[in-house]
Design a protein around this motif. Structure first.
Motif, PDB file in Angstrom:
ATOM      1  N   GLU A 146       0.857  -1.199   0.000  1.00 52.59           N
ATOM      2  CA  GLU A 146       0.000   0.000   0.000  1.00 52.59           C
ATOM      3  C   GLU A 146       0.884   1.236   0.000  1.00 52.59           C
ATOM      4  N   ILE A 147       1.511   1.513  -1.148  1.00 48.23           N
ATOM      5  CA  ILE A 147       2.457   2.628  -1.210  1.00 48.23           C
ATOM      6  C   ILE A 147       1.768   3.982  -1.290  1.00 48.23           C
ATOM      7  N   GLY A 148       0.471   3.992  -1.514  1.00 48.48           N
ATOM      8  CA  GLY A 148      -0.269   5.248  -1.583  1.00 48.48           C
ATOM      9  C   GLY A 148      -0.212   6.042  -0.297  1.00 48.48           C
ATOM     10  N   HIS A 149       0.112   5.358   0.802  1.00 52.54           N
ATOM     11  CA  HIS A 149       0.184   6.046   2.089  1.00 52.54           C
ATOM     12  C   HIS A 149       1.624   6.279   2.547  1.00 52.54           C
ATOM     13  N   THR A 150       2.545   6.229   1.592  1.00 44.83           N
ATOM     14  CA  THR A 150       3.913   6.653   1.834  1.00 44.83           C
ATOM     15  C   THR A 150       3.923   8.173   1.808  1.00 44.83           C
ATOM     16  N   GLN A 151       4.508   8.782   2.819  1.00 42.73           N
ATOM     17  CA  GLN A 151       4.534  10.239   2.850  1.00 42.73           C
ATOM     18  C   GLN A 151       5.595  10.771   1.896  1.00 42.73           C
TER      19      GLN A 151
ATOM     20  N   GLU B  29      -4.216  16.620   3.495  1.00 39.69           N
ATOM     21  CA  GLU B  29      -4.749  15.611   4.388  1.00 39.69           C
ATOM     22  C   GLU B  29      -5.242  14.422   3.575  1.00 39.69           C
ATOM     23  N   CYS B  30      -4.893  13.230   4.037  1.00 36.65           N
ATOM     24  CA  CYS B  30      -5.268  11.994   3.364  1.00 36.65           C
ATOM     25  C   CYS B  30      -6.435  11.351   4.114  1.00 36.65           C
ATOM     26  N   ASN B  31      -7.167  10.487   3.430  1.00 38.33           N
ATOM     27  CA  ASN B  31      -8.274   9.803   4.096  1.00 38.33           C
ATOM     28  C   ASN B  31      -7.804   8.791   5.138  1.00 38.33           C
ATOM     29  N   CYS B  32      -6.497   8.530   5.190  1.00 35.92           N
ATOM     30  CA  CYS B  32      -5.964   7.621   6.209  1.00 35.92           C
ATOM     31  C   CYS B  32      -5.709   8.350   7.528  1.00 35.92           C
ATOM     32  N   GLY B  33      -5.800   9.672   7.509  1.00 38.74           N
ATOM     33  CA  GLY B  33      -5.571  10.459   8.718  1.00 38.74           C
ATOM     34  C   GLY B  33      -4.217  11.153   8.754  1.00 38.74           C
ATOM     35  N   LYS B  34      -3.306  10.764   7.854  1.00 41.30           N
ATOM     36  CA  LYS B  34      -1.997  11.414   7.787  1.00 41.30           C
ATOM     37  C   LYS B  34      -2.048  12.542   6.768  1.00 41.30           C
ATOM     38  N   LYS B  35      -0.955  13.276   6.672  1.00 45.53           N
ATOM     39  CA  LYS B  35      -0.833  14.346   5.675  1.00 45.53           C
ATOM     40  C   LYS B  35       0.339  14.040   4.753  1.00 45.53           C
ATOM     41  N   GLY B  36       0.194  14.447   3.493  1.00 50.37           N
ATOM     42  CA  GLY B  36       1.293  14.335   2.540  1.00 50.37           C
ATOM     43  C   GLY B  36       1.486  12.967   1.934  1.00 50.37           C
ATOM     44  N   CYS B  37       0.488  12.098   1.992  1.00 53.95           N
ATOM     45  CA  CYS B  37       0.609  10.759   1.398  1.00 53.95           C
ATOM     46  C   CYS B  37       0.687  10.855  -0.124  1.00 53.95           C
ATOM     47  N   LEU B  38       1.328   9.883  -0.729  1.00 58.71           N
ATOM     48  CA  LEU B  38       1.475   9.836  -2.182  1.00 58.71           C
ATOM     49  C   LEU B  38       0.133   9.977  -2.880  1.00 58.71           C
TER      50      LEU B  38
ATOM     51  N   THR C  78       9.011   7.508  -5.087  1.00 59.30           N
ATOM     52  CA  THR C  78       8.430   6.466  -4.241  1.00 59.30           C
ATOM     53  C   THR C  78       8.663   5.083  -4.826  1.00 59.30           C
ATOM     54  N   LEU C  79       8.434   4.929  -6.118  1.00 64.21           N
ATOM     55  CA  LEU C  79       8.645   3.628  -6.755  1.00 64.21           C
ATOM     56  C   LEU C  79      10.112   3.213  -6.706  1.00 64.21           C
ATOM     57  N   ALA C  80      11.019   4.153  -6.866  1.00 66.76           N
ATOM     58  CA  ALA C  80      12.449   3.830  -6.771  1.00 66.76           C
ATOM     59  C   ALA C  80      12.803   3.374  -5.359  1.00 66.76           C
ATOM     60  N   ASN C  81      12.268   4.049  -4.346  1.00 67.53           N
ATOM     61  CA  ASN C  81      12.555   3.643  -2.967  1.00 67.53           C
ATOM     62  C   ASN C  81      12.039   2.242  -2.687  1.00 67.53           C
ATOM     63  N   VAL C  82      10.834   1.950  -3.149  1.00 67.90           N
ATOM     64  CA  VAL C  82      10.273   0.603  -2.961  1.00 67.90           C
ATOM     65  C   VAL C  82      11.109  -0.416  -3.734  1.00 67.90           C
ATOM     66  N   ALA C  83      11.434  -0.095  -4.968  1.00 69.80           N
ATOM     67  CA  ALA C  83      12.208  -1.020  -5.794  1.00 69.80           C
ATOM     68  C   ALA C  83      13.620  -1.224  -5.257  1.00 69.80           C
ATOM     69  N   ASN C  84      14.216  -0.186  -4.686  1.00 65.56           N
ATOM     70  CA  ASN C  84      15.547  -0.336  -4.101  1.00 65.56           C
ATOM     71  C   ASN C  84      15.534  -1.328  -2.945  1.00 65.56           C
ATOM     72  N   VAL C  85      14.406  -1.452  -2.263  1.00 67.72           N
ATOM     73  CA  VAL C  85      14.285  -2.387  -1.144  1.00 67.72           C
ATOM     74  C   VAL C  85      13.886  -3.778  -1.632  1.00 67.72           C
ATOM     75  N   LEU C  86      12.914  -3.854  -2.551  1.00 65.87           N
ATOM     76  CA  LEU C  86      12.325  -5.145  -2.934  1.00 65.87           C
ATOM     77  C   LEU C  86      12.847  -5.722  -4.254  1.00 65.87           C
ATOM     78  N   ASN C  87      13.467  -4.908  -5.091  1.00 64.49           N
ATOM     79  CA  ASN C  87      13.995  -5.325  -6.387  1.00 64.49           C
ATOM     80  C   ASN C  87      12.983  -6.129  -7.212  1.00 64.49           C
ATOM     81  N   PRO C  88      11.818  -5.517  -7.508  1.00 62.19           N
ATOM     82  CA  PRO C  88      10.819  -6.246  -8.295  1.00 62.19           C
ATOM     83  C   PRO C  88      11.197  -6.314  -9.770  1.00 62.19           C
ATOM     84  N   GLU C  89      10.670  -7.308 -10.440  1.00 59.46           N
ATOM     85  CA  GLU C  89      10.868  -7.420 -11.881  1.00 59.46           C
ATOM     86  C   GLU C  89      10.015  -6.388 -12.610  1.00 59.46           C
ATOM     87  N   LYS C  90       8.810  -6.132 -12.069  1.00 56.32           N
ATOM     88  CA  LYS C  90       7.861  -5.263 -12.744  1.00 56.32           C
ATOM     89  C   LYS C  90       7.064  -4.468 -11.718  1.00 56.32           C
TER      90      LYS C  90
END
Length: 171
Positions: free
Chosen positions: A12-17, A25-34, A99-111
């Motif tokens: 659920e990367i949509g809630h990465t700040q 304000e996001c519907n999750c209660g945080k601010k600045g989410c993707l 955001t996608l680069a940060n996730v990919a740097n951790v998980l190294n997905p193919e796609k």
């Protein structure tokens, strides 16, 4: 392999700040989410930030005429070369690429598959996301990860659920 997470919220990367100060304000209660800036609604939100300073933009003309803007308006104007619409999509692409680069740097997905309202923007956004992704991802990840637009549309959830059931029952 499918990663679900301890409470089913994996991926659920949509809630990465992405905006740490003065974020929306996001519907999750945080601010600045993707998702506050990189969704169909978010694209309009970003466009509205400086629209008054860009009265020569086709987006401003649409807003003046109809009283509202859509993400499709932003994409259409960008496709026609409107500099302000292109700037908006570049800003949204930067948030997504980072955001996608940060996730990919951790998980190294193919796609990485881009879906939802943002995917309707098509290649003008996707190409820009790739540029920003390449700027932020480290080389091995950059070279091995493809970013594509989702092709299953509204059926994606049903197809994914069916695949999950099949994969658990047929072993």
């Amino acid at each position: 392999s499918l990663v679900q997470g301890a409470s089913g919220a994996a991926g659920e990367i949509g809630h990465t700040q992405v905006i740490l100060h003065n974020g929306y304000e996001c519907n999750c209660g945080k601010k600045g989410c993707l998702e506050t800036v990189a969704s169909a609604t978010g694209i309009v939100r970003v466009a509205m930030e400086e629209i008054e300073e860009n009265s020569n933009s086709a987006l401003y003309q649409i807003l003046e005429k109809t009283g509202l803007l859509s993400a499709k308006d932003v994409t259409s104007c960008a496709n026609e070369g409107d500099s302000y619409a292109l700037k908006v999509l570049d800003q949204v692409s930067n948030y997504l690429g980072l955001t996608l680069a940060n996730v990919a740097n951790v998980l190294n997905p193919e796609k990485i598959v881009i879906g939802g309202g943002v995917s309707k923007a098509g290649s003008i956004l996707l190409d820009n996301i790739r540029i920003h992704f390449e700027k932020y991802a480290f080389e091995r990840v950059r070279m091995s990860t493809k970013i594509v637009i989702a092709t299953l549309g509204n059926d994606a959830g049903v197809i994914g659920a069916a695949w999950l059931v099949k994969s658990r029952l047929v072993k």
